[in-house]
Design an enzyme around this catalytic site. Structure first.
Site, short mmCIF file in Angstrom:
data_model
loop_
_atom_site.label_atom_id
_atom_site.label_comp_id
_atom_site.label_asym_id
_atom_site.label_seq_id
_atom_site.Cartn_x
_atom_site.Cartn_y
_atom_site.Cartn_z
N HIS A 251 30.05 -10.18 40.38
CA HIS A 251 28.91 -10.94 40.87
C HIS A 251 27.86 -9.98 41.44
CE1 HIS A 251 31.17 -15.01 41.47
NE2 HIS A 251 31.58 -14.38 40.38
N CYS B 185 28.73 -17.26 46.69
CA CYS B 185 29.92 -18.06 46.46
C CYS B 185 30.97 -17.63 47.49
CB CYS B 185 30.44 -17.84 45.03
SG CYS B 185 31.23 -16.23 44.77
N CYS C 243 31.99 -13.93 47.20
CA CYS C 243 30.96 -12.99 47.65
C CYS C 243 30.78 -13.06 49.16
CB CYS C 243 29.65 -13.26 46.93
SG CYS C 243 29.74 -12.88 45.17
N GLU D 183 26.24 -9.88 44.24
CA GLU D 183 26.47 -9.46 45.62
C GLU D 183 27.54 -8.38 45.70
OE1 GLU D 183 25.40 -13.91 45.72
OE2 GLU D 183 26.56 -12.57 44.44
#
Length: 167
Positions: free
Chosen positions: A63, A93, A96, A65
């Site tokens: 992801h 999410c 993250c 992040e």
């Protein structure tokens, strides 16, 4: 500089960083990545920026992040991002968010929220529900929503992309 002027300056810089994160996310879509972008800022300087690479790298943890935090740790030569701000194009999410908490970021600032993500096919609300039992006031990092008019631009690009790989 007065405290009010410093706060205004910080808000202007945060808006500029958020615009950059949104641009990273939108560019990611054009280049085959997911519609998410993130920056890590320390002492007023961007130390890392990254986009979502889940399908490009066949890595469910890639992801934006997480990628930005990994790059920032390498750049800063530390595993702790204490004193840093995570600027992300979308509400992190749970994975993250947990990673940011482990990294000890001071603050998290996001633009699009979980509902915006769900409209674009990224519905993680069942995972968020796992975290709702503890109010944000008890979390070790401050999490803030920065609502910008272009917050859904990466998702708009994603939905318009005919060759996207849905996940």
């Amino acid at each position: 500089m007065t405290a009010q002027a410093e706060e205004t300056n910080l808000h202007e810089r945060e808006r500029a960083w958020m615009d950059e994160a949104i641009n990273v996310a939108t560019t990611s879509v054009r280049n085959g990545g997911g519609p998410f972008g993130a920056l890590v800022v320390k002492d007023g300087e961007v130390v890392a920026r990254a986009n979502n690479q889940v399908t490009a790298n066949l890595d469910p943890t890639a992801h934006a992040e997480v990628n930005a935090m990994r790059a920032a740790c390498k750049e800063l030569g530390t595993f702790s991002l204490e004193g840093c701000v995570l600027i992300t194009s979308c509400e992190p999410c749970p994975m993250c968010l947990s990673s940011a908490l482990w990294a000890r970021v001071d603050r998290i600032v996001f633009a699009a929220d979980r509902d915006d993500a769900a409209v674009a096919g990224f519905d993680d609300r069942k995972f968020y529900d796992l975290f709702e039992k503890r109010p944000q006031s008890m979390w070790p990092a401050q999490v803030e929503h920065l609502d910008l008019p272009n917050r859904t631009a990466p998702f708009d690009a994603w939905l318009a992309k005919t060759d996207r790989i849905d996940y």
